[in-house]
Design an enzyme around this catalytic site. Structure first.
Site, PDB file in Angstrom:
ATOM      1  CG  PHE A 208      11.002 -23.910   5.417  1.00 35.37           C
ATOM      2  CD1 PHE A 208       9.304 -23.286   4.353  1.00 35.37           C
ATOM      3  CD2 PHE A 208      11.612 -23.180   5.392  1.00 35.37           C
ATOM      4  CE1 PHE A 208       9.997 -21.522   4.644  1.00 35.37           C
ATOM      5  CE2 PHE A 208      12.112 -21.749   5.308  1.00 35.37           C
ATOM      6  CZ  PHE A 208      11.070 -21.236   5.304  1.00 35.37           C
ATOM      7  CG  ASP A 209      15.913 -25.934   6.112  1.00 32.72           C
ATOM      8  OD1 ASP A 209      14.432 -25.775   6.637  1.00 32.72           O
ATOM      9  OD2 ASP A 209      16.712 -25.520   6.604  1.00 32.72           O
ATOM     10  CB  THR A 210      14.804 -29.752   0.953  1.00 23.98           C
ATOM     11  OG1 THR A 210      15.114 -30.560   2.013  1.00 23.98           O
ATOM     12  CG2 THR A 210      15.133 -29.909  -0.980  1.00 23.98           C
TER      13      THR A 210
END
Length: 421
Positions: A208-210
């Site tokens: 999700f972050d990337t």
């Protein structure tokens, strides 16, 4: 899993004891702590963070505990903390995944800036204000903690350090990213910017972050990195190798979507620090290389197998030079045409120019591989046919890496448009 699955899940919210004040004056920063079966770590984390914010943080704030499907006492503890501590909020969804928890909490937050940190508090809290400040001033839209910045102080195992650095290097090489650390559990985003991005983010787990950062940079948003002090939680239950493999698959998926033009997001107007000169040239978003690399790698694997097999068959009747020449000629022509059509998308003219340039590359490839096999291998005493084929395979792989760079930068490079006066 995506937004629809999160919205369809059963959700429960428990406001903090001062939630009525929040309704009148929304907090500037909402710090989300995603948790899954963290009954031991949660109380100490929230109490430590609450004391830090109360005593030292100059902006208005709220803490949101985002439980995503815990089966232990985590949710009961979260509700107790929300009832006992001012400005602590608790929410629960029945969907697992850190990304799912953040998607839900950030989408429903009343704050101007939404942030998150891991429950283990591996990142020192002194970095919170430096990370958030550029978002408040309007300098940047996203702030992230970076363990790979020069002034960061990090303590973690060599294995995790190596995996992290290789992963972030792969991001920089394939997407041309400007940030250095995609996976540090310490981030903040302007709420008006993140909500349109969340509609395009598909991952609900660790990638999700990337994915969020890649889409942000792809749409021209500014990412500010803050050096952090970070100490690995030895009790972490993250499967680093498994997560890294899922991240690689996510990179391929995002690269394909961007290459298909599906990475654009309608964002609110940027808050500029100064007027933009009418003659200024704004660089376009970086075209990701990963989609090319994936296609080139698949074609390269087939070409390598075909070249090695053809060489081994021809070697039974021909000398190494002639066997290598014939194998290279067949596979190089097929490889160039396949890359022209699928990797670099050249389906129209310029075929003669492309194949003539590729022909020069073929000559270099032939001279290098033949020299390695004939000169190097045959100089070894008692060499066998198996060693000869193995060394040729390694030489071919090495030349394949060089071949991609030459194809991308020279053979298939677009001609510059004619200058007009």
């Amino acid at each position: 899993m995506g937004e629809n699955a999160v919205e369809d899940a059963v959700t429960t919210c428990v406001p903090g004891t001062r939630d009525t004040d929040v309704a009148v004056k929304p907090p500037t920063v909402d710090i989300v702590i995603p948790v899954l079966n963290e009954e031991r770590a949660l109380p100490g984390c929230v109490e430590t963070l609450h004391a830090f914010l109360r005593d030292t943080f100059p902006l208005t704030w709220r803490i949101t505990i985002a439980d995503n499907g815990s089966t232990d006492a985590t949710w009961d503890i979260a509700r107790d903390l929300a009832a006992r501590l001012p400005d602590v909020h608790a929410t629960r969804i029945e969907v697992r995944g850190r990304g799912a928890a953040l998607r839900h909490a950030w989408s429903h937050s009343p704050a101007e800036i939404v942030a998150y940190m891991d429950v283990d508090l591996s990142t020192h809290l002194d970095a919170l204000l430096p990370m958030v400040a550029p978002l408040v001033s309007g300098h940047s839209e996203i702030g992230i903690g970076s363990r790979l910045a020069r002034s960061s102080r990090v303590r973690r195992t060599a294995r995790r350090e190596l995996i992290s650095r290789c992963y972030n290097l792969a991001l920089r090489l394939s997407f041309g990213t400007g940030f250095r650390d995609a996976q540090c559990g310490f981030k903040a985003v302007r709420a008006d910017v993140v909500r349109p991005l969340l509609q395009r983010v598909q991952d609900d787990a660790w990638f999700f972050d990337t994915e969020l950062l890649l889409l942000a940079e792809h749409n021209g948003l500014r990412v500010h990195e803050t050096p952090v002090d970070w100490f690995e939680d030895v009790d972490s239950r993250v499967n680093v190798v498994g997560t890294a493999w899922q991240d690689i698959r996510g990179m391929v998926r995002v690269a394909r979507r961007m290459s298909a033009g599906q990475g654009r997001v309608d964002l609110p107007p940027r808050r500029e620090l100064a007027p933009v000169h009418p003659d200024a040239v704004v660089a376009p978003a970086t075209n990701p290389l990963l989609a090319k690399l994936v296609s080139f790698a698949l074609i390269g694997v087939v070409s390598t197998i075909a070249h090695t097999s053809l060489y081994a068959a021809l070697r039974t009747v021909w000398s190494p030079e002639w066997a290598n020449l014939a194998a290279l000629a067949v596979t190089a022509a097929a490889n160039t045409e396949a890359n022209r059509r699928w990797t670099f998308g050249r389906r129209g003219g310029a075929r003669t120019r492309v194949h003539s340039r590729a022909g020069l590359l073929f000559v270099v490839n032939y001279l290098f591989t033949t020299t390695v096999v004939v000169t190097a291998v045959h100089a070894l005493p008692g060499h066998g046919r198996a060693l000869e084929v193995a060394v040729l395979l390694l030489a071919y792989v090495a030349m394949t890496i060089v071949r991609f760079a030459v194809l991308d930068r020279w053979v298939f490079r677009d001609r510059p448009a004619a200058l007009t006066g």
